[in-house]
Design an enzyme around this catalytic site. Structure first.
Site, PDB file in Angstrom:
ATOM      1  N   HIS A 108       0.867  -1.182   0.000  1.00 32.74           N
ATOM      2  CA  HIS A 108       0.000   0.000   0.000  1.00 32.74           C
ATOM      3  C   HIS A 108       0.909   1.240   0.000  1.00 32.74           C
ATOM      4  O   HIS A 108       2.015   1.191   0.517  1.00 32.74           O
ATOM      5  CB  HIS A 108      -0.835  -0.051   1.286  1.00 32.74           C
ATOM      6  CG  HIS A 108      -1.891   0.993   1.417  1.00 32.74           C
ATOM      7  ND1 HIS A 108      -1.622   2.293   1.803  1.00 32.74           N
ATOM      8  CD2 HIS A 108      -3.232   0.933   1.243  1.00 32.74           C
ATOM      9  CE1 HIS A 108      -2.746   2.984   1.861  1.00 32.74           C
ATOM     10  NE2 HIS A 108      -3.746   2.191   1.523  1.00 32.74           N
ATOM     11  N   ASP A 127       3.004  -4.185   8.162  1.00 30.46           N
ATOM     12  CA  ASP A 127       1.787  -3.395   7.955  1.00 30.46           C
ATOM     13  C   ASP A 127       0.622  -4.382   8.066  1.00 30.46           C
ATOM     14  O   ASP A 127       0.345  -5.135   7.141  1.00 30.46           O
ATOM     15  CB  ASP A 127       1.851  -2.737   6.575  1.00 30.46           C
ATOM     16  CG  ASP A 127       0.517  -2.147   6.146  1.00 30.46           C
ATOM     17  OD1 ASP A 127      -0.499  -2.328   6.864  1.00 30.46           O
ATOM     18  OD2 ASP A 127       0.478  -1.519   5.077  1.00 30.46           O
ATOM     19  N   GLN A 154      -4.608  -4.986   6.970  1.00 32.06           N
ATOM     20  CA  GLN A 154      -5.595  -5.919   6.403  1.00 32.06           C
ATOM     21  C   GLN A 154      -5.563  -7.290   7.063  1.00 32.06           C
ATOM     22  O   GLN A 154      -6.290  -8.194   6.644  1.00 32.06           O
ATOM     23  CB  GLN A 154      -5.349  -6.093   4.892  1.00 32.06           C
ATOM     24  CG  GLN A 154      -5.546  -4.828   4.093  1.00 32.06           C
ATOM     25  CD  GLN A 154      -7.004  -4.357   4.086  1.00 32.06           C
ATOM     26  OE1 GLN A 154      -7.926  -5.113   4.391  1.00 32.06           O
ATOM     27  NE2 GLN A 154      -7.198  -3.104   3.747  1.00 32.06           N
ATOM     28  N   LYS A 200     -10.540  -0.520  10.402  1.00 32.51           N
ATOM     29  CA  LYS A 200     -10.663  -1.764   9.622  1.00 32.51           C
ATOM     30  C   LYS A 200     -11.008  -2.941  10.532  1.00 32.51           C
ATOM     31  O   LYS A 200     -11.245  -4.050  10.076  1.00 32.51           O
ATOM     32  CB  LYS A 200      -9.374  -2.042   8.849  1.00 32.51           C
ATOM     33  CG  LYS A 200      -9.007  -0.884   7.925  1.00 32.51           C
ATOM     34  CD  LYS A 200      -8.086  -1.287   6.844  1.00 32.51           C
ATOM     35  CE  LYS A 200      -7.439  -0.080   6.190  1.00 32.51           C
ATOM     36  NZ  LYS A 200      -8.131   0.344   4.970  1.00 32.51           N
ATOM     37  N   CYS A 228      -4.860   2.446  -3.577  1.00 36.75           N
ATOM     38  CA  CYS A 228      -3.623   2.973  -2.971  1.00 36.75           C
ATOM     39  C   CYS A 228      -2.470   1.990  -3.141  1.00 36.75           C
ATOM     40  O   CYS A 228      -1.630   1.848  -2.234  1.00 36.75           O
ATOM     41  CB  CYS A 228      -3.810   3.323  -1.500  1.00 36.75           C
ATOM     42  SG  CYS A 228      -4.930   4.689  -1.251  1.00 36.75           S
TER      43      CYS A 228
HETATM   44  N1  PMP Z   1      -1.812  -0.553   4.624  1.00 30.46           N
HETATM   45  C1  PMP Z   1      -2.770  -1.298   4.077  1.00 30.46           C
HETATM   46  C2  PMP Z   1      -2.428  -2.686   3.616  1.00 30.46           C
HETATM   47  C3  PMP Z   1      -4.066  -0.795   3.955  1.00 30.46           C
HETATM   48  O1  PMP Z   1      -5.020  -1.543   3.414  1.00 30.46           O
HETATM   49  C4  PMP Z   1      -4.335   0.513   4.428  1.00 30.46           C
HETATM   50  C5  PMP Z   1      -5.715   1.115   4.291  1.00 30.46           C
HETATM   51  N2  PMP Z   1      -6.284   0.977   3.026  1.00 30.46           N
HETATM   52  C6  PMP Z   1      -3.300   1.246   4.994  1.00 30.46           C
HETATM   53  C7  PMP Z   1      -2.050   0.687   5.083  1.00 30.46           C
HETATM   54  C8  PMP Z   1      -3.519   2.625   5.522  1.00 30.46           C
HETATM   55  O2  PMP Z   1      -4.386   2.598   6.590  1.00 30.46           O
HETATM   56  P1  PMP Z   1      -4.976   3.959   7.194  1.00 30.46           P
HETATM   57  O3  PMP Z   1      -5.542   4.720   6.018  1.00 30.46           O
HETATM   58  O4  PMP Z   1      -6.025   3.506   8.138  1.00 30.46           O
HETATM   59  O5  PMP Z   1      -3.847   4.665   7.836  1.00 30.46           O
END
Ligand code: PMP
Length: 417
Positions: free
Chosen positions: A134, A211, A214, A237, A375
């Site tokens: 991401h 990270d 998910q 999430k 993203c």
């Molecule tokens: N890493 C991953 C794998 C994600 O799916 C996301 C959210 N789409 C993020 C980081 C970022 O999370 P946040 O927008 O809650 O900071």
């Protein structure tokens, strides 16, 4: 001795229909149709237990934390620090000092880049990520490279969307200082083989940041068993509020890091000559924190453990398998991301149809999927796509939702193809 009437039969199947009753928003009508919410990977909905915990905190316990002797300030502090302890238990960290509340995964990763990386790294040092990250696990490292002269290395994925472990291992070397990878890919659903990856990184003397945005909603996390040095995730999430997330870090590493933001709460004493910093975890929490968010996150963890994290995971796996089989039968649908080990995410394209148009038609049918680059633009580039449609599953989804998706895809085919 076991009582005679205790049954040894398998536990009752996960009752997603009953779970739905805990989420009032799922009764929403969209375009005259019942909502089919298949976008939990972007943000999960909140159960009543979370909404009520937040309301209760705001109604009865709110004041600023840590600095007050009055009753409400103490109540707020107890609620906030109690939430931290709840998080510690949920992820099995050794100490609540290892739990830093942040805004979300993005902020957690930026914190590590700036507080761990910036003072330490220099030209010649390397950070190793994977090609399925991401943007939140790419851009903070690119910024750190600009700031320190260190280099970003990227381990490739294959056409199924799996990390190429052999190539990853080849990229690990004496200059690798940090490995930063997703636990689960948000764009493809791939679950990464963290155990061998962490062991190899540690064998090379590199630290590991995961990270987990998910992953945490879909599998039991035990940070001690996993052995990662840092682990980041977001409350929203995990059926909790937005604006709250967690950075877990091993205590000795966090202790050795300077703070990254200055202000109230992160200090012990301030003078114009010399300021001393607070202890963990407050050293990394400058300013008034998100108390109600933390309380809501703790309530989400209670709720999930009440349902059973493993039972939810098994339910979601069944839905993922069902949806994968259903979509694989449709000749004009291509599934993007076919890793052997996946969690809760199904990305796909429809031949000749732009994913945004597909998303619009599905929305007209009440089916909420995400369309776009998720993203993860480098993942889209790898597959030669501008975007995909992505259905993702949570504890409240049912086989009916999968059937609705398939039906809405049929409608989209009629209208668009
Ligand atoms: N890493 C991953 C794998 C994600 O799916 C996301 C959210 N789409 C993020 C980081 C970022 O999370 P946040 O927008 O809650 O900071």
């Amino acid at each position: 001795m076991m009582a005679a009437n205790v049954s040894l039969a398998a536990p009752p199947p996960f009752d997603a229909e009953r779970v739905r009753g805990d989420f009032p928003i799922l009764d929403t009508m969209v375009n005259g149709r019942p909502l089919v919410y298949l976008d939990s990977a972007a943000s999960a909905q909140r159960p009543l237990a979370v909404l009520r915990a937040v309301e209760d905190y705001e109604t009865h316990s709110h004041a600023n934390v840590h600095r007050g002797v009055h009753a409400l300030s103490q109540a707020a502090t107890a609620a906030y620090e109690g939430a931290r302890e709840r998080v510690r238990r949920f992820i099995n960290a050794r100490s609540a000092r290892e739990i830093i509340f942040v805004r979300g995964t993005t902020e957690a990763i930026n914190l590590i880049a700036q507080a761990w990386g910036r003072p330490r790294l220099r030209a010649g040092d390397q950070i190793l990520i994977s090609a399925l990250e991401h943007h939140a696990n790419i851009v903070p490292w690119q910024m750190l490279c600009e700031q320190t002269g260190c280099t970003l290395k990227v381990a490739p994925i294959n056409r199924r969307g799996e990390l190429q472990l052999e190539e990853f291992l080849k990229l690990l070397g004496p200059h690798t200082r940090l490995v930063a990878v997703a636990h689960v890919s948000n764009a493809l659903g791939t679950v990464l083989p963290l155990k061998p990856l962490i062991e190899a990184a540690h064998a090379h003397g590199a630290l590991v940041l995961i990270d987990g945005a998910q992953a945490v909603p879909h599998a039991r996390l035990d940070v001690r068993a996993l052995g990662a040095d840092f682990y980041a995730f977001s409350g929203h999430k995990l059926y909790g509020p937005t604006g709250i997330g967690v950075l877990y870090g091993r205590e000795e590493l966090l202790t050795a890091m300077p703070p990254w933001q200055g202000g109230g709460d992160m200090i012990l004493t301030v003078s114009f000559e010399k300021t001393t910093y607070n202890e963990l975890p407050w050293k990394f929490e400058a300013g008034t924190p998100n108390m109600s968010g933390a309380v809501g996150l703790a309530a989400a963890m209670d709720y999930l453990e009440g349902l059973g994290v493993e039972a939810i995971a098994a339910h979601e796996q069944r839905l993922l398998q069902l949806a994968t089989a259903e979509l694989a039968r449709l000749p004009d649908i291509e599934i993007i991301g076919t890793a052997a080990h996946k969690a809760s995410v199904l990305s796909f394209t429809m031949k000749g149809v732009h994913p945004h148009d597909l998303g619009t038609i599905l929305d007209a049918e009440g089916v909420a999927v995400r369309t776009g680059h998720h993203c993860a633009m480098p993942v889209m580039t790898f597959f030669g796509l501008p975007a995909t449609a992505r259905a993702s599953f949570g504890c409240y989804n049912t086989e009916r939702d999968v059937a609705s998706l398939v039906q809405a895809l049929g409608k989209a085919r009629e209208v668009l193809a």
